[in-house]
Design a protein around this motif. Structure first.
Motif, short mmCIF file in Angstrom:
data_model
loop_
_atom_site.label_atom_id
_atom_site.label_comp_id
_atom_site.label_asym_id
_atom_site.label_seq_id
_atom_site.Cartn_x
_atom_site.Cartn_y
_atom_site.Cartn_z
N ILE A 47 5.85 13.47 -0.20
CA ILE A 47 6.18 12.27 0.59
C ILE A 47 5.46 11.19 0.17
N VAL A 48 6.30 10.00 0.14
CA VAL A 48 5.45 8.58 -0.22
C VAL A 48 6.09 7.56 0.80
N LEU A 49 4.99 7.24 1.39
CA LEU A 49 5.05 6.07 2.30
C LEU A 49 4.49 4.53 1.65
N ILE A 50 5.43 3.75 1.69
CA ILE A 50 5.36 2.37 1.01
C ILE A 50 5.02 1.58 2.22
N HIS A 51 3.95 0.91 2.32
CA HIS A 51 3.63 0.10 3.56
C HIS A 51 3.74 -1.51 3.18
N GLY A 55 8.87 -0.78 10.89
CA GLY A 55 8.53 0.11 10.03
C GLY A 55 7.09 0.42 9.89
N SER A 56 6.52 -0.44 9.76
CA SER A 56 4.94 0.29 9.90
C SER A 56 4.63 1.01 11.02
N ALA A 57 5.07 0.75 11.95
CA ALA A 57 4.77 1.60 13.43
C ALA A 57 5.30 2.95 13.15
N ILE A 58 6.59 2.96 12.66
CA ILE A 58 7.13 4.20 12.33
C ILE A 58 5.96 4.92 11.33
N GLN A 59 5.79 4.52 10.41
CA GLN A 59 4.88 5.19 9.51
C GLN A 59 3.65 5.59 9.94
N LEU A 60 3.02 4.79 11.09
CA LEU A 60 1.79 5.19 11.69
C LEU A 60 2.02 6.39 12.41
N LYS A 61 3.20 6.54 13.07
CA LYS A 61 3.24 7.54 13.97
C LYS A 61 3.73 9.00 13.02
N PHE A 62 4.37 8.72 12.02
CA PHE A 62 4.47 9.79 11.14
C PHE A 62 3.18 10.54 10.39
N LEU A 63 2.24 9.35 10.34
CA LEU A 63 1.05 9.87 9.48
C LEU A 63 0.32 10.71 10.59
N ASP A 64 0.56 10.50 12.16
CA ASP A 64 -0.20 11.30 13.14
C ASP A 64 -0.07 12.87 12.93
N SER A 65 1.42 13.36 12.41
CA SER A 65 1.67 14.59 12.35
C SER A 65 2.63 14.78 11.18
N LEU A 66 2.24 15.05 10.03
CA LEU A 66 3.06 15.22 8.62
C LEU A 66 3.48 16.16 8.62
N PRO A 67 4.71 16.58 8.23
CA PRO A 67 5.31 18.13 8.07
C PRO A 67 4.85 18.63 6.94
N ASP A 85 0.91 -1.41 -0.04
CA ASP A 85 -0.07 0.02 -0.06
C ASP A 85 1.00 1.24 0.28
N ILE A 86 0.33 2.28 -0.93
CA ILE A 86 1.40 3.33 -0.99
C ILE A 86 0.37 4.64 -0.68
N ALA A 87 0.88 5.53 0.10
CA ALA A 87 0.27 6.66 0.30
C ALA A 87 1.26 7.91 0.23
N TRP A 88 0.41 8.80 -0.88
CA TRP A 88 1.23 9.89 -1.52
C TRP A 88 0.72 11.11 -1.07
N PHE A 89 1.65 11.97 -0.59
CA PHE A 89 1.17 13.33 -0.13
C PHE A 89 1.96 14.18 -0.99
N GLY A 90 1.44 15.59 -1.39
CA GLY A 90 1.90 16.58 -2.27
C GLY A 90 2.04 16.36 -3.76
N SER A 91 2.94 17.06 -4.39
CA SER A 91 2.82 17.03 -5.80
C SER A 91 2.84 15.88 -6.37
N LEU A 92 2.19 15.44 -7.52
CA LEU A 92 2.19 14.28 -8.37
C LEU A 92 3.43 14.10 -9.25
N GLN A 93 4.04 15.25 -9.47
CA GLN A 93 5.18 15.19 -10.26
C GLN A 93 6.30 15.96 -9.55
N PRO A 94 6.79 15.49 -8.51
CA PRO A 94 7.56 16.10 -7.49
C PRO A 94 9.08 16.34 -8.18
N HIS A 95 9.82 17.24 -7.84
CA HIS A 95 11.20 17.53 -8.04
C HIS A 95 11.84 16.84 -6.76
#
Ligand SMILES: [Zn+2]
Length: 357
Positions: free
Chosen positions: A95-99, A75-87, A48-58
């Motif tokens: 930002i692309v998260l690959i679960h 790794g999954s736990a780190i991602q869940l925590k990151f999703l709580d407060s994305l920068p 599963d992939i969660a994508w945040f921000g530009s679709l054609q990012p630099h």
């Protein structure tokens, strides 16, 4: 209930459901790469992939978990925590998260995928062939990959004898360096690029075609001092990465002599695809128990998978899970803290404007 319980999931299905729910709540675009293999209760297995921000990012920060299946819990736990407060993400960035890159392994509590393949030995490039094993691996095959049900058979005594006979370094190199000859054996790299890796490679090649800078973090567990993390990088970039990410940076093959390098690592695929791009690829590796205990857990689970019925509610499965995700709140808290710290650093490196004109 401790804080880490909210992020450390008990199984693949829970982790997946949490990831999808939290990514959606954070307004991510979701995409799933579906595998043919199924889970223990017939559930679908997806990267599963969660994508945040530009679709054609630099500029991209990419964070992946679970290339080694059962290692995915951290790794999954780190991602869940990151999703709580994305920068905040700049306009030209993503930002692309690959679960779970190996959902089969997480669901079935295996380090390998549905074809017994160690996916971090599977990304061979053009011109590299899926063959060969170290000579010493061949000598150890009947011991490492015993063709019987899990049982007490002098494992620790034999291991101690092999260490005396061959030396710890040579032994580690021969066993963990990867092999392409014994399909039911440990650290088998496969006979071709696997379905998950192929879909993932296609995904990033297409979707990250516009990038100029990538910071990629791939989370692993099982190697190193208990609850401490090492940032493993390609030897070529060791000095440069250490200058940026600090003293935890170590070369990937630090334990291996130049005679036998790990082949087919996921980082090699990134460096092939993005040879023109400013790329930082770090494997964040969290230590658990000593290597002999980890090897024992891998060996017994491998016997159960091939010569038992492979069901997940079995002592060998519980032991393997504990070897890669200790059921210890202090270890888990440490993972969450260090996972977050590295992500913070990575965000700065990825999204700070380059000095280049
Ligand atoms: Zn790993």
């Amino acid at each position: 209930m401790s804080l880490s319980t909210n992020y450390f999931s008990p199984d693949y299905s829970t982790a997946r459901a949490r990831f999808l729910r939290m990514a959606e709540a954070a307004r991510g675009r979701l995409e799933s790469l579906v595998l043919d293999a199924g889970g223990p209760t017939g559930e679908a297995l997806t990267i599963d992939i969660a994508w945040f921000g530009s679709l054609q990012p630099h500029r991209v920060l990419l964070h992946s978990s679970g290339l080694h299946g059962v290692e995915a819990f951290a790794g999954s736990a780190i991602q869940l925590k990151f999703l709580d407060s994305l920068p905040e993400i700049p306009d030209d960035a993503a930002i692309v998260l690959i679960h779970t890159l190996n959902p089969y392994g997480m669901a079935w509590l295996r380090r390998v995928n549905e074809a017994n393949v160690d996916l971090n030995r599977n990304f061979l490039g053009p011109g590299e062939d899926y063959s060969r094993a170290p000579d010493l691996y061949g000598k150890l095959d009947s011991f490492l990959n015993s063709t019987s049900l899990p049982s007490w058979d002098y494992f620790h005594l034999k291991t101690a004898w092999f260490r005396v006979r061959y030396g710890g370094d040579r032994l580690r190199e021969a066993i963990a360096g990867g092999q392409y000859e014994y399909p039911r054996g440990l650290f088998f790299g496969g006979t071709k690029l696997q379905q998950g890796p192929e879909k993932y490679q296609n995904f990033i090649a297409q979707r990250l075609a516009s990038v100029e800078r990538i910071v990629a973090i791939d989370v692993h567990t099982g190697l190193g001092k208990y609850s401490e993390d090492t940032l493993l990088v390609d030897e070529k970039y060791y000095q440069a990465h250490r200058a940026i990410f600090g003293p935890r940076v170590e070369p990937l093959d630090r334990d291996l002599s130049s005679a036998y390098r790990v082949r087919g690592g996921i980082h090699s695929m990134f460096y092939r695809l993005f040879s023109e791009v400013e790329l930082f690829f770090l494997s964040q590796e969290f230590g658990t128990y000593n290597p002999v205990s980890v090897l024992y857990a891998l060996r017994e689970e491998n016997r159960w998978h091939h010569y038992g019925d492979g069901s997940v509610d079995h002592p060998t499965k519980h032991r393997l899970k504990d070897a890669f995700a200790p059921n210890d709140d202090s270890w888990r808290q440490r993972v969450l803290v260090r996972g977050r710290e590295l992500l913070k650093q990575a965000v700065e490196v990825a999204f700070t404007a380059s000095n280049q004109p």
